[in-house]
Design a protein around this motif. Sequence first.
Motif, mmCIF file in Angstrom:
data_model
loop_
_atom_site.group_PDB
_atom_site.id
_atom_site.type_symbol
_atom_site.label_atom_id
_atom_site.label_comp_id
_atom_site.label_asym_id
_atom_site.label_seq_id
_atom_site.Cartn_x
_atom_site.Cartn_y
_atom_site.Cartn_z
ATOM 1 N N THR A 164 0.893 -1.197 -0.093
ATOM 2 C CA THR A 164 0.058 0.096 0.096
ATOM 3 C C THR A 164 0.843 1.262 -0.288
ATOM 4 N N LYS A 165 2.029 1.128 0.523
ATOM 5 C CA LYS A 165 2.910 2.430 0.440
ATOM 6 C C LYS A 165 2.417 3.474 1.421
ATOM 7 N N SER A 166 1.497 2.896 2.472
ATOM 8 C CA SER A 166 0.711 3.890 3.202
ATOM 9 C C SER A 166 1.741 4.589 4.110
ATOM 10 N N GLY A 167 2.813 3.993 4.786
ATOM 11 C CA GLY A 167 3.339 4.679 5.876
ATOM 12 C C GLY A 167 4.824 4.724 5.573
ATOM 13 N N THR A 168 5.542 5.039 6.768
ATOM 14 C CA THR A 168 6.932 5.239 6.770
ATOM 15 C C THR A 168 7.360 4.034 7.621
ATOM 16 N N THR A 169 8.599 3.701 7.553
ATOM 17 C CA THR A 169 9.449 2.470 8.018
ATOM 18 C C THR A 169 9.328 2.748 9.568
ATOM 19 N N LEU A 170 8.935 1.538 10.244
ATOM 20 C CA LEU A 170 9.381 1.393 11.828
ATOM 21 C C LEU A 170 10.457 0.709 11.992
ATOM 22 N N ARG A 171 11.447 0.883 12.822
ATOM 23 C CA ARG A 171 12.432 0.037 13.152
ATOM 24 C C ARG A 171 12.474 -0.099 14.561
ATOM 25 N N LEU A 172 13.241 -1.222 15.033
ATOM 26 C CA LEU A 172 13.386 -1.833 16.373
ATOM 27 C C LEU A 172 14.881 -1.870 16.617
ATOM 28 N N GLY A 173 15.225 -1.245 17.699
ATOM 29 C CA GLY A 173 16.830 -1.259 17.876
ATOM 30 C C GLY A 173 17.172 -0.920 19.383
ATOM 31 N N LEU A 174 18.429 -0.766 19.462
ATOM 32 C CA LEU A 174 19.049 -0.348 20.791
ATOM 33 C C LEU A 174 19.683 0.921 20.809
ATOM 34 N N PRO A 175 19.162 2.000 21.551
ATOM 35 C CA PRO A 175 19.696 3.141 21.801
ATOM 36 C C PRO A 175 21.013 3.057 22.636
ATOM 37 N N LYS A 176 21.938 3.942 22.176
ATOM 38 C CA LYS A 176 23.260 4.127 22.732
ATOM 39 C C LYS A 176 23.129 4.304 24.313
ATOM 40 N N THR A 177 22.155 4.774 24.807
ATOM 41 C CA THR A 177 21.815 4.781 26.230
ATOM 42 C C THR A 177 21.535 3.481 26.835
ATOM 43 N N GLY A 178 21.372 2.828 26.112
ATOM 44 C CA GLY A 178 20.705 1.302 26.688
ATOM 45 C C GLY A 178 19.374 1.143 26.496
ATOM 46 N N GLY A 179 18.737 -0.148 26.952
ATOM 47 C CA GLY A 179 17.406 -0.375 26.807
ATOM 48 C C GLY A 179 17.085 -0.806 25.220
ATOM 49 N N PHE A 180 16.050 -0.482 24.921
ATOM 50 C CA PHE A 180 15.545 -1.057 23.517
ATOM 51 C C PHE A 180 14.542 0.334 23.107
ATOM 52 N N ALA A 181 14.355 0.311 21.599
ATOM 53 C CA ALA A 181 13.416 1.444 21.164
ATOM 54 C C ALA A 181 12.812 1.092 19.816
ATOM 55 N N ILE A 182 11.705 1.829 19.757
ATOM 56 C CA ILE A 182 10.969 1.889 18.529
ATOM 57 C C ILE A 182 11.540 3.017 17.702
ATOM 58 N N LEU A 183 11.822 2.965 16.572
ATOM 59 C CA LEU A 183 12.391 4.228 15.702
ATOM 60 C C LEU A 183 11.501 4.352 14.470
ATOM 61 N N VAL A 184 11.556 5.745 14.111
ATOM 62 C CA VAL A 184 11.054 6.362 12.923
ATOM 63 C C VAL A 184 11.835 7.151 12.190
ATOM 64 N N HIS A 185 11.689 7.524 10.994
ATOM 65 C CA HIS A 185 12.392 8.292 10.087
ATOM 66 C C HIS A 185 12.155 9.834 10.730
ATOM 67 N N CYS A 186 13.489 10.427 11.291
ATOM 68 C CA CYS A 186 13.556 11.595 12.041
ATOM 69 C C CYS A 186 13.035 12.782 11.330
ATOM 70 N N GLN A 187 12.849 12.748 9.896
ATOM 71 C CA GLN A 187 12.043 13.947 9.303
ATOM 72 C C GLN A 187 10.564 13.766 9.199
ATOM 73 N N THR A 188 10.019 12.819 9.881
ATOM 74 C CA THR A 188 8.496 12.649 10.071
ATOM 75 C C THR A 188 8.251 13.298 11.124
ATOM 76 N N THR A 189 6.936 13.766 11.181
ATOM 77 C CA THR A 189 6.089 14.225 12.485
ATOM 78 C C THR A 189 5.730 13.033 13.613
ATOM 79 N N VAL A 190 6.000 11.830 13.214
ATOM 80 C CA VAL A 190 5.470 10.826 13.936
ATOM 81 C C VAL A 190 5.944 11.070 15.630
ATOM 82 N N ILE A 191 6.955 11.141 16.027
ATOM 83 C CA ILE A 191 7.528 11.274 17.456
ATOM 84 C C ILE A 191 7.142 12.605 17.776
#
Length: 141
Positions: free
Chosen positions: A69-96
């Motif tokens: 559908t190309k309806s959305g932007t990519t979500l990624r799952l990863g580990l931030p440098k500060t520890g723990g875990f994160a859900i990430l989006v493209h930083c140029q979107t307004t999602v966060i």
Amino acid sequence: MASETSQPHVYDIDNPAVAQVFAEFSPFERVGLLGLRQLIFDVAARDADIGQIEETLKWGQPAYLPSKTKSGTTLRLGLPKTGGFAILVHCQTTVISDFRALFGDDFAYDGNRAVVFSKGDVVQTDKLVLLVSAALRYHLK
């Protein structure tokens, strides 16, 4: 007579490279990230506008995108440098930033790119549904 309880659908990891990345996470990280992965697939399954999710690797991280559908932007799952875990989006979107406007200090953020979770955090999936849906429907605005 006992009643049946429905179990949530568990989505297999079909991509061997993605499965390998999940296998390399610590148990704490893996459990948290697999929970976020489940949420992504659950949100997509309930919304026909999103359609089928493609699971791949981007920048070495598990990544999720509505492939047809190309309806959305990519979500990624990863580990931030500060520890723990994160859900990430493209930083140029307004999602966060949109999510932060709704829930402010309920979550920890990494700029406009991620919601970050540390040990002891309660993953508030009832609220994160809105972030996942907003990302996977981003181009339908």
